[in-house]
Design a protein around this motif. Structure first.
Motif, PDB file in Angstrom:
ATOM      1  N   GLU A 292      -5.187 -13.651   3.182  1.00  0.00           N
ATOM      2  CA  GLU A 292      -5.048 -12.332   3.788  1.00  0.00           C
ATOM      3  C   GLU A 292      -4.835 -12.467   5.295  1.00  0.00           C
ATOM      4  OE1 GLU A 292      -8.021  -9.533   2.675  1.00  0.00           O
ATOM      5  OE2 GLU A 292      -7.823  -9.948   0.530  1.00  0.00           O
ATOM      6  N   LEU A 293      -3.618 -12.096   5.737  1.00  0.00           N
ATOM      7  CA  LEU A 293      -3.288 -12.053   7.152  1.00  0.00           C
ATOM      8  C   LEU A 293      -3.368 -10.606   7.630  1.00  0.00           C
ATOM      9  CD1 LEU A 293      -0.143 -14.381   7.056  1.00  0.00           C
ATOM     10  CD2 LEU A 293      -2.544 -15.033   7.317  1.00  0.00           C
ATOM     11  N   LEU A 294      -3.241 -10.394   8.923  1.00  0.00           N
ATOM     12  CA  LEU A 294      -3.301  -9.040   9.451  1.00  0.00           C
ATOM     13  C   LEU A 294      -2.190  -8.164   8.886  1.00  0.00           C
ATOM     14  CD1 LEU A 294      -4.521  -6.974  11.460  1.00  0.00           C
ATOM     15  CD2 LEU A 294      -2.930  -7.876  13.175  1.00  0.00           C
ATOM     16  N   SER A 295      -0.997  -8.722   8.778  1.00  0.00           N
ATOM     17  CA  SER A 295       0.153  -7.913   8.386  1.00  0.00           C
ATOM     18  C   SER A 295       0.575  -8.089   6.939  1.00  0.00           C
ATOM     19  CB  SER A 295       1.365  -8.260   9.282  1.00  0.00           C
ATOM     20  OG  SER A 295       1.730  -9.627   9.108  1.00  0.00           O
ATOM     21  N   ALA A 296       0.094  -9.139   6.279  1.00  0.00           N
ATOM     22  CA  ALA A 296       0.639  -9.442   4.954  1.00  0.00           C
ATOM     23  C   ALA A 296      -0.352 -10.231   4.116  1.00  0.00           C
ATOM     24  CB  ALA A 296       1.940 -10.244   5.088  1.00  0.00           C
ATOM     25  N   GLN A 297      -0.052 -10.271   2.828  1.00  0.00           N
ATOM     26  CA  GLN A 297      -0.754 -11.125   1.881  1.00  0.00           C
ATOM     27  C   GLN A 297       0.181 -12.256   1.489  1.00  0.00           C
ATOM     28  OE1 GLN A 297      -1.373  -9.553  -2.091  1.00  0.00           O
ATOM     29  NE2 GLN A 297      -3.277 -10.685  -2.299  1.00  0.00           N
TER      30      GLN A 297
ATOM     31  N   SER B 236     -10.393   2.114   7.861  1.00  0.00           N
ATOM     32  CA  SER B 236      -9.859   1.437   9.045  1.00  0.00           C
ATOM     33  C   SER B 236      -8.485   0.842   8.755  1.00  0.00           C
ATOM     34  CB  SER B 236     -10.817   0.337   9.502  1.00  0.00           C
ATOM     35  OG  SER B 236     -12.047   0.872   9.922  1.00  0.00           O
ATOM     36  N   ASN B 237      -8.333   0.260   7.567  1.00  0.00           N
ATOM     37  CA  ASN B 237      -7.034  -0.307   7.185  1.00  0.00           C
ATOM     38  C   ASN B 237      -5.957   0.767   7.136  1.00  0.00           C
ATOM     39  OD1 ASN B 237      -8.126  -2.836   6.961  1.00  0.00           O
ATOM     40  ND2 ASN B 237      -8.320  -2.799   4.733  1.00  0.00           N
ATOM     41  N   ALA B 238      -6.301   1.917   6.588  1.00  0.00           N
ATOM     42  CA  ALA B 238      -5.331   3.008   6.486  1.00  0.00           C
ATOM     43  C   ALA B 238      -4.863   3.445   7.873  1.00  0.00           C
ATOM     44  CB  ALA B 238      -5.938   4.185   5.730  1.00  0.00           C
ATOM     45  N   ARG B 239      -5.792   3.540   8.803  1.00  0.00           N
ATOM     46  CA  ARG B 239      -5.426   3.936  10.166  1.00  0.00           C
ATOM     47  C   ARG B 239      -4.547   2.877  10.823  1.00  0.00           C
ATOM     48  NH1 ARG B 239     -10.691   5.746   9.805  1.00  0.00           N
ATOM     49  NH2 ARG B 239     -11.538   3.859  10.801  1.00  0.00           N
ATOM     50  N   LEU B 240      -4.900   1.609  10.638  1.00  0.00           N
ATOM     51  CA  LEU B 240      -4.126   0.535  11.254  1.00  0.00           C
ATOM     52  C   LEU B 240      -2.710   0.467  10.694  1.00  0.00           C
ATOM     53  CD1 LEU B 240      -4.116  -1.936  13.159  1.00  0.00           C
ATOM     54  CD2 LEU B 240      -4.925  -3.306  11.228  1.00  0.00           C
ATOM     55  N   LEU B 241      -2.593   0.618   9.383  1.00  0.00           N
ATOM     56  CA  LEU B 241      -1.285   0.536   8.735  1.00  0.00           C
ATOM     57  C   LEU B 241      -0.497   1.834   8.820  1.00  0.00           C
ATOM     58  CD1 LEU B 241      -2.362  -1.426   5.526  1.00  0.00           C
ATOM     59  CD2 LEU B 241      -1.127  -2.337   7.501  1.00  0.00           C
TER      60      LEU B 241
ATOM     61  N   THR C 292       0.811  -1.221   0.000  1.00  0.00           N
ATOM     62  CA  THR C 292       0.000   0.000   0.000  1.00  0.00           C
ATOM     63  C   THR C 292       0.840   1.264   0.000  1.00  0.00           C
ATOM     64  OG1 THR C 292      -0.159  -0.091   2.430  1.00  0.00           O
ATOM     65  CG2 THR C 292      -1.927  -1.143   1.168  1.00  0.00           C
ATOM     66  N   ARG C 293       2.138   1.148  -0.237  1.00  0.00           N
ATOM     67  CA  ARG C 293       2.972   2.351  -0.149  1.00  0.00           C
ATOM     68  C   ARG C 293       2.608   3.378  -1.226  1.00  0.00           C
ATOM     69  NH1 ARG C 293       6.416  -1.732  -2.009  1.00  0.00           N
ATOM     70  NH2 ARG C 293       7.328  -1.402  -4.077  1.00  0.00           N
ATOM     71  N   MET C 294       1.956   2.923  -2.317  1.00  0.00           N
ATOM     72  CA  MET C 294       1.513   3.847  -3.361  1.00  0.00           C
ATOM     73  C   MET C 294       0.044   4.231  -3.186  1.00  0.00           C
ATOM     74  SD  MET C 294       4.229   4.357  -5.046  1.00  0.00           S
ATOM     75  CE  MET C 294       3.595   5.224  -6.474  1.00  0.00           C
ATOM     76  N   GLY C 295      -0.556   3.774  -2.065  1.00  0.00           N
ATOM     77  CA  GLY C 295      -1.945   4.138  -1.791  1.00  0.00           C
ATOM     78  C   GLY C 295      -2.892   2.965  -1.948  1.00  0.00           C
ATOM     79  N   LEU C 296      -4.017   3.049  -1.246  1.00  0.00           N
ATOM     80  CA  LEU C 296      -5.028   1.994  -1.310  1.00  0.00           C
ATOM     81  C   LEU C 296      -5.697   1.924  -2.677  1.00  0.00           C
ATOM     82  CD1 LEU C 296      -6.563   2.613   2.213  1.00  0.00           C
ATOM     83  CD2 LEU C 296      -5.322   0.559   1.511  1.00  0.00           C
ATOM     84  N   ARG C 297      -5.826   3.055  -3.333  1.00  0.00           N
ATOM     85  CA  ARG C 297      -6.415   3.070  -4.682  1.00  0.00           C
ATOM     86  C   ARG C 297      -5.579   2.224  -5.633  1.00  0.00           C
ATOM     87  NH1 ARG C 297     -10.082   6.022  -8.404  1.00  0.00           N
ATOM     88  NH2 ARG C 297      -9.660   4.875 -10.319  1.00  0.00           N
TER      89      ARG C 297
END
Length: 283
Positions: free
Chosen positions: A237-242, A139-144, A94-99
């Motif tokens: 899909e894990l909490l920290s990784a795919q 929510s994902n953005a906040r967590l990550l 997601t370093r380039m964004g969720l989009r």
């Protein structure tokens, strides 16, 4: 005992490490001698050979050059990059964004004929409404701890999900009943999401099964969220990784698990009754 979902990635790393070790030994070099030729500490050579540290493409090319095995370098670089792609942290993805993450799936979706998806906690992405998706991605953005572009990402997710209306694809989805009660977003967003499940579940290409909470004597306990694309790729899909699984033996394990989960689900009128019940509980 089931294999770890990251075992495909580790097995791929170990394969690269074993090949590099064999190249060193064929060259008649010790760990220390190779490290000296490469210009790094001997501990790095040991870490690479024991699959503790993934080698960079530069490391591999230097290793092969020092062992006079330059012709092996390109294949090993490709294998190493593939191994690292099997297990990818969400922060990297997601370093380039969720989009951008949503858009990255478009080609895979278009090339897949049969989708099999199991989700214990969330409405599968292919059936998400924009409001539900926006709440989830926010929510994902906040967590990550990454920039929150959930609004445009949710729109992209809905756009890519239009594949369920395109010919040439079939979708078999199984969720736990609890998914219907885990509220994401406000009341209206959740109500709209549940209503859409009634609509999408009736599409000719979609089979939506729900495993009731009251299922007696489950034959398989709830599993991690996973997608099977045809018979060639499982994405977990894990909490920290795919984790992307490509080994046939592991894919077969997930397919067997999916069939057991699917056999416990209810469909048609029984599934719709569970959704309607969840909608009524929102009021």
């Amino acid at each position: 005992m089931p294999l770890s979902p990251s075992s495909s990635a580790q097995a791929a790393r170990e394969s690269v490490a074993e090949q590099l070790r064999a190249i060193r030994k064929d060259a008649g070099l010790t760990v220390a001698e190779l490290a000296s030729l490469c210009g790094w500490h001997h501990a790095k050579t040991s870490r690479i050979e024991n699959a503790k540290t993934p080698p960079s493409p530069t490391d591999i090319r230097r290793w092969c050059a020092c062992c006079r095995a330059e012709t092996r370098a390109d294949d090993l670089v490709a294998a190493s990059l593939n191994a690292e792609s099997l297990y990818t942290e969400w922060r990297r993805r997601t370093r380039m964004g969720l989009r951008q993450l949503q858009d990255s799936y478009v080609q895979l979706f278009r090339s897949t004929g049969l989708f099999r998806i199991y989700s214990p906690t969330l409405v599968p992405g292919l059936l998400q409404t924009e409001g539900y998706s926006r709440a989830l991605l926010g929510s994902n953005a906040r967590l990550l701890d990454i920039p929150d572009d959930a609004e445009s990402a949710a729109a992209a997710r809905v756009e890519r999900s239009k594949v369920i209306h395109e010919p040439g694809h079939r979708f078999v989805l199984v969720i736990e009943e609890g998914v219907l009660r885990y509220q994401l977003g406000d009341h209206d967003a959740m109500a709209a999401q549940l209503g859409y499940l009634l609509t999408a579940g009736a599409l000719p290409a979609v089979s939506l099964g729900i495993i009731p909470d009251a299922t007696a004597q489950r034959i398989l306990w709830p599993q991690e969220l996973f997608h099977v694309y045809d018979d060639t790729l499982v994405s977990v899909e894990l909490l920290s990784a795919q984790v992307n699984i490509t080994q046939p033996g592991e894919i077969a394990l997930y397919l067997a698990a999916f069939e057991e989960l699917r056999s416990m689900a209810v469909y048609g009128a029984e599934a719709r009754a569970l959704v309607v019940k969840a909608i009524a509980a929102l009021r």
